[in-house]
Write a protein that holds these residues in place. Structure first.
Motif, PDB file in Angstrom:
ATOM      1  N   ILE A 162       5.301  13.644 -17.706  1.00  0.00           N
ATOM      2  CA  ILE A 162       5.047  14.972 -18.274  1.00  0.00           C
ATOM      3  C   ILE A 162       4.259  14.856 -19.577  1.00  0.00           C
ATOM      4  N   TRP A 163       4.606  13.885 -20.399  1.00  0.00           N
ATOM      5  CA  TRP A 163       3.912  13.647 -21.670  1.00  0.00           C
ATOM      6  C   TRP A 163       2.431  13.376 -21.439  1.00  0.00           C
ATOM      7  N   ALA A 164       2.120  12.527 -20.437  1.00  0.00           N
ATOM      8  CA  ALA A 164       0.727  12.208 -20.122  1.00  0.00           C
ATOM      9  C   ALA A 164      -0.028  13.427 -19.636  1.00  0.00           C
ATOM     10  N   SER A 165       0.645  14.279 -18.836  1.00  0.00           N
ATOM     11  CA  SER A 165      -0.025  15.492 -18.337  1.00  0.00           C
ATOM     12  C   SER A 165      -0.386  16.425 -19.488  1.00  0.00           C
ATOM     13  N   LYS A 166       0.455  16.492 -20.501  1.00  0.00           N
ATOM     14  CA  LYS A 166       0.155  17.318 -21.678  1.00  0.00           C
ATOM     15  C   LYS A 166      -1.038  16.762 -22.452  1.00  0.00           C
ATOM     16  N   LYS A 167      -1.131  15.434 -22.531  1.00  0.00           N
ATOM     17  CA  LYS A 167      -2.263  14.823 -23.217  1.00  0.00           C
ATOM     18  C   LYS A 167      -3.572  15.126 -22.483  1.00  0.00           C
ATOM     19  N   SER A 221      -1.763  -0.060  -0.322  1.00  0.00           N
ATOM     20  CA  SER A 221      -2.672   1.036   0.009  1.00  0.00           C
ATOM     21  C   SER A 221      -2.504   2.201  -0.962  1.00  0.00           C
ATOM     22  N   ASP A 222      -1.244   2.527  -1.285  1.00  0.00           N
ATOM     23  CA  ASP A 222      -0.979   3.632  -2.214  1.00  0.00           C
ATOM     24  C   ASP A 222      -1.463   3.316  -3.624  1.00  0.00           C
ATOM     25  N   LEU A 223      -1.425   2.045  -4.011  1.00  0.00           N
ATOM     26  CA  LEU A 223      -1.856   1.655  -5.353  1.00  0.00           C
ATOM     27  C   LEU A 223      -3.337   1.942  -5.590  1.00  0.00           C
ATOM     28  N   GLU A 224      -4.113   1.967  -4.521  1.00  0.00           N
ATOM     29  CA  GLU A 224      -5.538   2.247  -4.666  1.00  0.00           C
ATOM     30  C   GLU A 224      -5.787   3.624  -5.289  1.00  0.00           C
ATOM     31  N   LYS A 225      -4.834   4.517  -5.115  1.00  0.00           N
ATOM     32  CA  LYS A 225      -4.996   5.890  -5.638  1.00  0.00           C
ATOM     33  C   LYS A 225      -4.333   6.077  -6.998  1.00  0.00           C
ATOM     34  N   CYS A 226      -3.729   5.026  -7.521  1.00  0.00           N
ATOM     35  CA  CYS A 226      -2.904   5.170  -8.726  1.00  0.00           C
ATOM     36  C   CYS A 226      -3.628   4.842 -10.032  1.00  0.00           C
ATOM     37  N   PHE A 227      -4.874   4.393  -9.954  1.00  0.00           N
ATOM     38  CA  PHE A 227      -5.614   4.044 -11.165  1.00  0.00           C
ATOM     39  C   PHE A 227      -6.848   4.932 -11.293  1.00  0.00           C
ATOM     40  N   SER A 238      -4.616  10.404 -10.272  1.00  0.00           N
ATOM     41  CA  SER A 238      -3.919   9.116 -10.338  1.00  0.00           C
ATOM     42  C   SER A 238      -2.500   9.285 -10.866  1.00  0.00           C
ATOM     43  N   LEU A 239      -2.305  10.224 -11.773  1.00  0.00           N
ATOM     44  CA  LEU A 239      -0.963  10.493 -12.298  1.00  0.00           C
ATOM     45  C   LEU A 239      -0.049  10.993 -11.188  1.00  0.00           C
ATOM     46  N   LEU A 240      -0.553  11.905 -10.372  1.00  0.00           N
ATOM     47  CA  LEU A 240       0.246  12.431  -9.255  1.00  0.00           C
ATOM     48  C   LEU A 240       0.533  11.338  -8.219  1.00  0.00           C
ATOM     49  N   ALA A 241      -0.455  10.493  -7.951  1.00  0.00           N
ATOM     50  CA  ALA A 241      -0.257   9.406  -6.987  1.00  0.00           C
ATOM     51  C   ALA A 241       0.762   8.395  -7.507  1.00  0.00           C
ATOM     52  N   THR A 242       0.694   8.102  -8.805  1.00  0.00           N
ATOM     53  CA  THR A 242       1.657   7.186  -9.422  1.00  0.00           C
ATOM     54  C   THR A 242       3.063   7.762  -9.349  1.00  0.00           C
ATOM     55  N   LEU A 243       3.179   9.053  -9.635  1.00  0.00           N
ATOM     56  CA  LEU A 243       4.480   9.719  -9.564  1.00  0.00           C
ATOM     57  C   LEU A 243       5.039   9.684  -8.147  1.00  0.00           C
ATOM     58  N   ASP A 244       4.220   9.980  -7.160  1.00  0.00           N
ATOM     59  CA  ASP A 244       4.690  10.004  -5.777  1.00  0.00           C
ATOM     60  C   ASP A 244       5.177   8.630  -5.326  1.00  0.00           C
ATOM     61  N   LEU A 245       4.408   7.598  -5.643  1.00  0.00           N
ATOM     62  CA  LEU A 245       4.796   6.247  -5.236  1.00  0.00           C
ATOM     63  C   LEU A 245       6.070   5.816  -5.950  1.00  0.00           C
ATOM     64  N   PHE A 246       6.148   6.095  -7.237  1.00  0.00           N
ATOM     65  CA  PHE A 246       7.350   5.733  -7.993  1.00  0.00           C
ATOM     66  C   PHE A 246       8.582   6.424  -7.424  1.00  0.00           C
ATOM     67  N   CYS A 247       8.491   7.706  -7.177  1.00  0.00           N
ATOM     68  CA  CYS A 247       9.639   8.469  -6.670  1.00  0.00           C
ATOM     69  C   CYS A 247      10.102   7.940  -5.316  1.00  0.00           C
ATOM     70  N   ARG A 248       9.154   7.658  -4.442  1.00  0.00           N
ATOM     71  CA  ARG A 248       9.513   7.152  -3.117  1.00  0.00           C
ATOM     72  C   ARG A 248      10.261   5.831  -3.222  1.00  0.00           C
ATOM     73  N   LEU A 249       9.731   4.914  -4.001  1.00  0.00           N
ATOM     74  CA  LEU A 249      10.348   3.600  -4.104  1.00  0.00           C
ATOM     75  C   LEU A 249      11.647   3.638  -4.902  1.00  0.00           C
ATOM     76  N   ALA A 250      11.684   4.459  -5.954  1.00  0.00           N
ATOM     77  CA  ALA A 250      12.891   4.533  -6.778  1.00  0.00           C
ATOM     78  C   ALA A 250      14.047   5.132  -6.001  1.00  0.00           C
ATOM     79  N   SER A 251      13.785   6.182  -5.231  1.00  0.00           N
ATOM     80  CA  SER A 251      14.856   6.815  -4.459  1.00  0.00           C
ATOM     81  C   SER A 251      15.365   5.883  -3.364  1.00  0.00           C
ATOM     82  N   GLN A 252      14.453   5.144  -2.719  1.00  0.00           N
ATOM     83  CA  GLN A 252      14.877   4.214  -1.672  1.00  0.00           C
ATOM     84  C   GLN A 252      15.623   3.015  -2.271  1.00  0.00           C
TER      85      GLN A 252
END
Length: 273
Positions: A162-167, A221-227, A238-252
């Motif tokens: 959220i902090w990064a999105s505000k920046k 493959s997902d990391l390609e969209k995260c930078f 890239s912020l949204l892609a990073t969030l999606d990948l993190f959430c998927r892996l963290a929840s699992q």
């Protein structure tokens, strides 16, 4: 062919002449049984000496060859590391300890993280070999997080998303990019490691080393969209892609480890950005 043969021979000869040098131990790819050294590998050396200043800031390394680039940085166990590029593009990293620092690093387990995949004793004037054999474990145990530490990391990640999105909205693109591609990626890597260890029990190395060899193809493959490029729209993507990948892996990962997962915080983060 050993590209560092001449440097190692000179170093060993110096050690035999210099009573201040108590030990020289090779670590890294040149001593490993897996992912062995290739033409791009450096030479990693641990030196225990009564006079570390000469190796860190003096001209001692120049006795081994022509030093073209050199700098010093902190390293494990309270020591310092001098990193050098010798003529012929030979890069040598020297971790320099006093004998007391070296013994402490061994006994407290600090040295194990750089020696547990293999080491080679070049010179030993103080019988460190017995100490190394006693304390260096070749069992690879990746650092894990307890449930409270895991939940804290996940919330830290959400907060800074959220902090990064505000920046980005404010137009502070440099600050936003450093958060997205550095701060948040630190936690993304940690969750990739935890997920991979929990699911596949793989060796995840450290600092993302050889990630392309041990991580899932879907993750790669997902990391390609995260930078992102230095571009506002690309940063948002890239912020949204990073969030999606993190959430998927963290929840699992939380499910596999039977940890609580802050789903409400995830939902609130996605709502805000």
């Amino acid at each position: 062919m050993d590209r560092f043969k001449n440097i190692k021979e000179k170093l060993l000869a110096l050690a035999k002449e210099d009573e201040d040098i108590k030990a020289i131990v090779l670590i890294g790819s040149s001593t490993r049984d897996t992912v062995k050294a290739d033409e791009y590998s450096d030479l990693d050396v641990v030196i225990a000496t009564e006079k570390p200043e000469g190796w860190l800031y003096g001209d001692c390394p120049e006795k081994l060859g022509g030093v073209k680039i050199s700098f010093v940085e902190p390293t494990l166990g309270g020591g310092k590391e001098r990193r050098m590029l010798y003529e012929g593009s030979l890069d040598v990293d020297m971790i320099v300890f006093t004998p007391d620092q070296f013994e402490k690093a061994i006994r407290e387990g600090v040295a194990s993280c750089v020696m547990n995949r293999g080491y080679e004793i070049m010179y030993d004037a103080e019988e460190y070999s017995a100490l190394l054999k006693e304390y260096i474990s070749h069992e690879l145990k990746p650092t894990d997080l307890s449930e409270p530490e895991f939940i804290n990391m996940v919330n830290d990640f959400f907060f800074h998303t959220i902090w990064a999105s505000k920046k980005i909205l404010r137009g502070e693109l440099w600050t936003a990019k450093m958060c997205i591609d550095a701060y948040l990626k630190k936690y993304l890597l940690k969750i990739i490691e935890m997920y991979s260890v929990s699911k596949y029990h793989v060796d995840v190395w450290h600092d993302g080393r050889f990630l392309d060899q041990w991580a899932e193809m879907e993750i790669l493959s997902d990391l390609e969209k995260c930078f992102a490029h230095y571009d506002r729209e690309d940063m948002v993507s890239s912020l949204l892609a990073t969030l999606d990948l993190f959430c998927r892996l963290a929840s699992q990962t939380a499910e596999m480890k039977e940890y609580k997962y802050p789903k409400e915080a995830e939902n609130y983060t996605k709502f805000l950005i």
